[in-house]
Enzyme design. Sequence first.
Site, PDB file in Angstrom:
ATOM      1  N   ASN A 164     -10.396  -1.482  -9.801  1.00 50.35           N
ATOM      2  CA  ASN A 164      -9.389  -2.145  -8.534  1.00 50.35           C
ATOM      3  C   ASN A 164      -9.190  -4.225  -8.784  1.00 50.35           C
ATOM      4  OD1 ASN A 164      -7.023  -0.533  -8.558  1.00 50.35           O
ATOM      5  ND2 ASN A 164      -8.564   0.336  -6.525  1.00 50.35           N
ATOM      6  N   GLU A 188      -4.185  -1.434   7.964  1.00 47.87           N
ATOM      7  CA  GLU A 188      -5.631  -1.631   6.943  1.00 47.87           C
ATOM      8  C   GLU A 188      -6.757  -2.452   7.549  1.00 47.87           C
ATOM      9  OE1 GLU A 188      -5.813   0.103   4.043  1.00 47.87           O
ATOM     10  OE2 GLU A 188      -4.326   1.178   4.562  1.00 47.87           O
ATOM     11  N   GLU A 210     -14.612  -4.177   5.131  1.00 52.48           N
ATOM     12  CA  GLU A 210     -14.390  -2.629   5.521  1.00 52.48           C
ATOM     13  C   GLU A 210     -15.568  -2.562   6.344  1.00 52.48           C
ATOM     14  OE1 GLU A 210     -15.281   1.527   3.561  1.00 52.48           O
ATOM     15  OE2 GLU A 210     -14.593   0.472   2.525  1.00 52.48           O
TER      16      GLU A 210
END
Length: 237
Positions: A137, A90, A99
Site C-alpha cells: 500500500n 480509525e 498504530e
Amino acid sequence: MSPRRLLAFLAAAAAMVALTSAVTPTSTAAPAPFVVSEAQFNQMFPGRNSFYTYDGLTTAMDAYPGFANTGSDTVRKQEAAAFLANVSHETGGLVHIVEQNTDNYPHYCDWSQPYGCPAGQAAYYGRGPIQLSWNFNYKSAGDALGIDLLGNPWLVQNDAAVSWKTALWYWNTQTGPGTMTGHDAMVNGHGFGQTIRSINGSLECDGGNPGQVQSRVDNYTRFTQLLGVPTGDNLYC
C-alpha cells in the site's frame, strides 16, 4: 487615406490587439471551497492531535479534486461526513497518528513483493487518517502521489499534507475488501455501509464486529447532523 496608409493603420491596430491580449490575464474559476468549514472541522474533532491540520486536509484535496466536490450539495456533504467519520474511527477522533499496537509492526511486510521492504521489516505499520499499512500500500500510494513512501514511510507521520493525501488516495482509488471505493459508494448512492466495507469490511461487516460498525455509523450520523444533511440509506454493512 491611401491604400498603403490604410494597410499600415490596420497592421498597427492588429499589433495593439495582440499586445493587449498578451498582457491581459486569463480568468480561471477558483476551486470550490471544502463543504466542511474549519469551524465545523474543529467541532467534529475537539480533541484532535495538532498534527491533523485543516490546512493539511484542504491542501491534500488538490490531489483528488472530485472528493466532496461531486454531485449535489447534499451528496458532497455526505461524502465529506462519510470520509471524516471513518477517519475519526480509525484514529480515535484524529488523536492517533500511528498504530498503537507496536506488536503488529513487523507483520506488515510482504516479502513476496518484488520490491520487498527497503525501509525495514517493521516500517510499514498503520499511519495517518486511514492508518495506511503494508509495504504494497505504501508503494501504490507513493507511486500515485509521486512520493517515495516505500523508501520513506515516515513521511506519512511527519508531513500532514502527505498524511491526508494517503487517506484520500485510499478513499478515492481503493476498493479494499469491498467492491467499490468510498468515493464511489457515496456519490453513486450506495450508502455509508459500503464505505465501511471498503475500509475494513473483511473484519467488521456481515456480523464480524457490529460494535466497530456502530461506532463508524454513530460518527457519520453526528457529522451529517452537524452539516445539516440526511444520512441517506444503507448505513450498515
